[in-house]
Design an enzyme around this catalytic site. Structure first.
Site, PDB file in Angstrom:
ATOM      1  CB  SER A 124      27.429  -6.908  76.670  1.00  0.00           C
ATOM      2  OG  SER A 124      26.038  -7.068  76.594  1.00  0.00           O
ATOM      3  CE1 TYR A 149      28.750 -11.947  73.760  1.00  0.00           C
ATOM      4  CE2 TYR A 149      26.806 -11.091  74.896  1.00  0.00           C
ATOM      5  CZ  TYR A 149      27.926 -10.889  74.094  1.00  0.00           C
ATOM      6  OH  TYR A 149      28.213  -9.622  73.654  1.00  0.00           O
ATOM      7  CE  LYS A 153      31.474  -9.717  75.045  1.00  0.00           C
ATOM      8  NZ  LYS A 153      32.652  -9.333  74.268  1.00  0.00           N
TER       9      LYS A 153
HETATM   10  P1  NAD Z   1      30.919  -9.666  64.982  1.00  0.00           P
HETATM   11  O1  NAD Z   1      30.750 -11.135  65.119  1.00  0.00           O
HETATM   12  O2  NAD Z   1      30.397  -9.006  63.769  1.00  0.00           O
HETATM   13  O3  NAD Z   1      32.470  -9.293  65.122  1.00  0.00           O
HETATM   14  C1  NAD Z   1      33.372 -10.060  65.899  1.00  0.00           C
HETATM   15  C2  NAD Z   1      34.596 -10.337  65.048  1.00  0.00           C
HETATM   16  O4  NAD Z   1      35.520 -11.120  65.811  1.00  0.00           O
HETATM   17  C3  NAD Z   1      34.263 -11.134  63.782  1.00  0.00           C
HETATM   18  O5  NAD Z   1      34.802 -10.480  62.654  1.00  0.00           O
HETATM   19  C4  NAD Z   1      34.932 -12.489  64.003  1.00  0.00           C
HETATM   20  O6  NAD Z   1      35.408 -13.065  62.797  1.00  0.00           O
HETATM   21  C5  NAD Z   1      36.058 -12.119  64.957  1.00  0.00           C
HETATM   22  N1  NAD Z   1      36.500 -13.227  65.807  1.00  0.00           N
HETATM   23  C6  NAD Z   1      35.714 -14.103  66.492  1.00  0.00           C
HETATM   24  N2  NAD Z   1      36.488 -14.968  67.147  1.00  0.00           N
HETATM   25  C7  NAD Z   1      37.779 -14.633  66.913  1.00  0.00           C
HETATM   26  C8  NAD Z   1      39.023 -15.145  67.320  1.00  0.00           C
HETATM   27  N3  NAD Z   1      39.108 -16.212  68.129  1.00  0.00           N
HETATM   28  N4  NAD Z   1      40.151 -14.547  66.885  1.00  0.00           N
HETATM   29  C9  NAD Z   1      40.077 -13.466  66.071  1.00  0.00           C
HETATM   30  N5  NAD Z   1      38.920 -12.952  65.623  1.00  0.00           N
HETATM   31  C10 NAD Z   1      37.784 -13.521  66.049  1.00  0.00           C
HETATM   32  O7  NAD Z   1      30.315  -9.003  66.304  1.00  0.00           O
HETATM   33  P2  NAD Z   1      30.051  -7.468  66.651  1.00  0.00           P
HETATM   34  O8  NAD Z   1      28.593  -7.263  66.726  1.00  0.00           O
HETATM   35  O9  NAD Z   1      30.870  -6.603  65.774  1.00  0.00           O
HETATM   36  O10 NAD Z   1      30.597  -7.452  68.135  1.00  0.00           O
HETATM   37  C11 NAD Z   1      31.912  -7.035  68.461  1.00  0.00           C
HETATM   38  C12 NAD Z   1      32.122  -7.199  69.953  1.00  0.00           C
HETATM   39  O11 NAD Z   1      31.137  -6.432  70.650  1.00  0.00           O
HETATM   40  C13 NAD Z   1      31.975  -8.628  70.456  1.00  0.00           C
HETATM   41  O12 NAD Z   1      32.938  -8.851  71.462  1.00  0.00           O
HETATM   42  C14 NAD Z   1      30.583  -8.661  71.033  1.00  0.00           C
HETATM   43  O13 NAD Z   1      30.440  -9.620  72.047  1.00  0.00           O
HETATM   44  C15 NAD Z   1      30.457  -7.244  71.596  1.00  0.00           C
HETATM   45  N6  NAD Z   1      29.061  -6.801  71.724  1.00  0.00           N
HETATM   46  C16 NAD Z   1      28.241  -6.805  70.631  1.00  0.00           C
HETATM   47  C17 NAD Z   1      26.903  -6.399  70.769  1.00  0.00           C
HETATM   48  C18 NAD Z   1      25.961  -6.407  69.598  1.00  0.00           C
HETATM   49  O14 NAD Z   1      24.748  -6.298  69.813  1.00  0.00           O
HETATM   50  N7  NAD Z   1      26.435  -6.501  68.352  1.00  0.00           N
HETATM   51  C19 NAD Z   1      26.426  -5.978  72.022  1.00  0.00           C
HETATM   52  C20 NAD Z   1      27.296  -5.962  73.118  1.00  0.00           C
HETATM   53  C21 NAD Z   1      28.626  -6.377  72.943  1.00  0.00           C
HETATM   54  N1  UFG Z   2      13.246  -9.948  68.997  1.00  0.00           N
HETATM   55  C1  UFG Z   2      12.095 -10.393  68.370  1.00  0.00           C
HETATM   56  N2  UFG Z   2      12.224 -11.129  67.247  1.00  0.00           N
HETATM   57  C2  UFG Z   2      13.436 -11.454  66.696  1.00  0.00           C
HETATM   58  C3  UFG Z   2      14.609 -10.987  67.343  1.00  0.00           C
HETATM   59  C4  UFG Z   2      14.473 -10.248  68.493  1.00  0.00           C
HETATM   60  O1  UFG Z   2      10.993 -10.130  68.833  1.00  0.00           O
HETATM   61  O2  UFG Z   2      13.483 -12.153  65.673  1.00  0.00           O
HETATM   62  C5  UFG Z   2      13.105  -9.143  70.211  1.00  0.00           C
HETATM   63  C6  UFG Z   2      13.762  -9.795  71.409  1.00  0.00           C
HETATM   64  O3  UFG Z   2      12.855 -10.665  72.039  1.00  0.00           O
HETATM   65  C7  UFG Z   2      14.123  -8.576  72.253  1.00  0.00           C
HETATM   66  C8  UFG Z   2      14.392  -7.462  71.223  1.00  0.00           C
HETATM   67  O4  UFG Z   2      13.790  -7.918  70.010  1.00  0.00           O
HETATM   68  O5  UFG Z   2      12.998  -8.214  72.982  1.00  0.00           O
HETATM   69  C9  UFG Z   2      15.860  -7.225  70.992  1.00  0.00           C
HETATM   70  O6  UFG Z   2      16.487  -8.459  70.734  1.00  0.00           O
HETATM   71  P1  UFG Z   2      17.967  -8.575  70.158  1.00  0.00           P
HETATM   72  O7  UFG Z   2      18.273 -10.023  70.000  1.00  0.00           O
HETATM   73  O8  UFG Z   2      18.133  -7.691  68.966  1.00  0.00           O
HETATM   74  O9  UFG Z   2      18.856  -7.916  71.312  1.00  0.00           O
HETATM   75  P2  UFG Z   2      19.026  -8.325  72.849  1.00  0.00           P
HETATM   76  O10 UFG Z   2      18.632  -7.141  73.667  1.00  0.00           O
HETATM   77  O11 UFG Z   2      18.386  -9.608  73.153  1.00  0.00           O
HETATM   78  O12 UFG Z   2      20.603  -8.575  72.946  1.00  0.00           O
HETATM   79  C10 UFG Z   2      21.577  -7.672  72.406  1.00  0.00           C
HETATM   80  C11 UFG Z   2      22.811  -8.466  72.007  1.00  0.00           C
HETATM   81  C12 UFG Z   2      23.453  -9.059  73.226  1.00  0.00           C
HETATM   82  C13 UFG Z   2      23.721  -8.022  74.245  1.00  0.00           C
HETATM   83  C14 UFG Z   2      22.466  -7.228  74.561  1.00  0.00           C
HETATM   84  C15 UFG Z   2      22.775  -6.079  75.479  1.00  0.00           C
HETATM   85  O13 UFG Z   2      22.454  -9.490  71.109  1.00  0.00           O
HETATM   86  O14 UFG Z   2      24.689  -9.603  72.844  1.00  0.00           O
HETATM   87  O15 UFG Z   2      21.914  -6.701  73.350  1.00  0.00           O
HETATM   88  O16 UFG Z   2      23.788  -5.298  74.937  1.00  0.00           O
HETATM   89  F1  UFG Z   2      24.161  -8.601  75.389  1.00  0.00           F
END
Ligand code: NAD
Ligand code: UFG
Length: 338
Positions: A124, A149, A153
């Site tokens: 991330s 979190y 990572k």
């Molecule tokens: P998500 O929660 O939709 O998907 C994660 C999946 O992992 C889920 O289906 C959940 O059931 C499964 N899971 C959780 N714990 C588990 C375990 N112990 N064993 C097996 N399965 C398990 O999340 P996502 O948005 O698809 O994110 C996927 C990955 O990308 C995550 O590692 C997350 O940290 C990373 N990531 C996501 C974002 C974002 O904004 N969505 C940003 C940066 C990194």
């Molecule tokens: N925000 C609002 N209202 C809401 C939700 C979010 O104003 O209800 C704002 C937040 O304050 C932020 C922006 O929208 O300024 C984006 O927020 P998100 O929660 O969508 O995303 P973040 O950038 O905070 O975090 C995301 C993922 C993290 C990851 C990060 C960088 O949730 O896991 O991007 O990849 F680490």
């Protein structure tokens, strides 16, 4: 290639499985379903016309992993499985270190025992920390993370780097995602958060579809052009394609790191305004206090992924918002029918 996709029933995982299947790969999904859905995988099968081998289980379950690696000729692993809610990680740090760090450790041990040494890991942008200058570049050192979190990572990145130093058979790519949004163009799969969405895009979509009354914008006094926070939003299908590109490039020993973002920052207010224009929906909002831990603005330098992987984000903001809305409108309650 046969790929093990941990967390393949979640948001990014399902979209990546579509790309993998359409790219001719075979896929085994391991997911505990703690935040994923079986229905989502059925829909992936509908989109692609291909079958997915699904194993319900936990990535920390070593015996299950050993069995899985015996039964399937896995050549590489894409490791999505993990917990991802920043706020929850502050309240439950042990759960986050257990699933994200210990889970990755057990997976690596099982891979090593099975002779599988290729991994793409979901990292991330948060690992750049609180003080990094923008745009974020892969050459910068990891910074001070502000929550468990983010720390989890960073720890897994370090563990995988140490592993690659120690054993030259390992080939690992760390993908640092910026802010994935959007959905598959079919509207069949998309982001389906449980409970109140933490992230901006699903919150906007749920307000537009009538599930929530109004959006709270967390702060309008940041040092940005309109006072709201700026992020680098990228289409989840572009992110999915980035994983397929990363997989193809897993040919050399060692760790490689890539930012996956567009290289452009968008403010919260711009997101709301563009969503309203593109979809014709109204999104009532109010300005609320800042959310703890939010940074004012960050976006990617996305050049390295383009130069080395031949990948860049192709879809613009309007496509991201159209596709989000198609998914939300067709599935007002997510994967729950009715
Ligand atoms: P998500 O929660 O939709 O998907 C994660 C999946 O992992 C889920 O289906 C959940 O059931 C499964 N899971 C959780 N714990 C588990 C375990 N112990 N064993 C097996 N399965 C398990 O999340 P996502 O948005 O698809 O994110 C996927 C990955 O990308 C995550 O590692 C997350 O940290 C990373 N990531 C996501 C974002 C974002 O904004 N969505 C940003 C940066 C990194
Ligand atoms: N925000 C609002 N209202 C809401 C939700 C979010 O104003 O209800 C704002 C937040 O304050 C932020 C922006 O929208 O300024 C984006 O927020 P998100 O929660 O969508 O995303 P973040 O950038 O905070 O975090 C995301 C993922 C993290 C990851 C990060 C960088 O949730 O896991 O991007 O990849 F680490």
């Amino acid at each position: 290639m046969t790929i093990l996709v941990t967390g393949g029933a979640g948001y990014i995982g399902t979209h990546t499985v579509v790309e993998l299947l359409q790219g001719g790969h075979e896929v085994v999904v391991l997911d505990s379903l703690v935040n994923g859905s079986r229905e989502a995988l059925h829909r992936v099968e509908g989109i692609t016309g291909k079958a997915i081998c699904f194993i319900e289980g936990d990535v920390r379950d070593r015996a299950l992993l050993d069995e899985l690696f015996v039964e399937h000729s896995i050549e590489a692993v894409i490791h999505f499985a993990g917990l991802k809610a920043v706020g929850e990680s502050i309240e439950k740090p042990l759960a986050y270190y257990d699933v994200n760090v210990h889970g990755s450790l057990v997976l690596c041990q099982a891979m090593a025992a099975a002779g599988v040494h290729r991994m793409v890991f979901s990292s991330s942008a948060t690992v750049y920390g609180e003080d990094a200058p923008v745009p974020y570049m892969e050459t910068m050192l990891r910074g001070r993370t502000s929550n468990p979190y983010g720390s989890s990572k960073a720890m897994v990145e370090q563990m995988l780097s140490d592993l690659c130093c120690a054993d030259k058979r390992w080939m690992v790519t760390l993908l640092r995602y910026f802010n994935p949004i959007g959905a598959h163009i079919s509207g069949e799969i998309g982001e389906d958060p449980q409970g109140i969405p933490n992230n901006l895009m699903p919150f906007i979509a749920q307000v537009a579809v009538g599930r929530r009354r109004e959006l709270a914008i967390f702060g309008d006094d940041y040092p940005t052009h309109d006072g709201t926070c700026v992020r680098d939003y990228l289409h989840v299908m572009d992110l999915a394609a980035g994983h397929v590109a990363a997989l193809s490039s897993l040919q050399h020993a060692g760790v490689r790191i890539y930012n996956l973002g567009t290289g452009h920052g968008i403010s919260v207010l711009e997101m709301v305004n563009t969503f309203e224009r593109v979809t014709g929906q109204t999104v009532p909002f109010r300005i609320a206090p800042r959310r703890d831990g939010d940074l004012a603005a960050f976006w990617a330098d996305a050049g390295k992924a383009e130069r080395e992987l031949g990948w860049r984000a192709e879809r613009g903001l309007e496509a991201m918002l159209h596709d989000t809305w198609r998914w939300q409108e067709q599935n007002p309650r997510g994967y729950v029918p009715g």
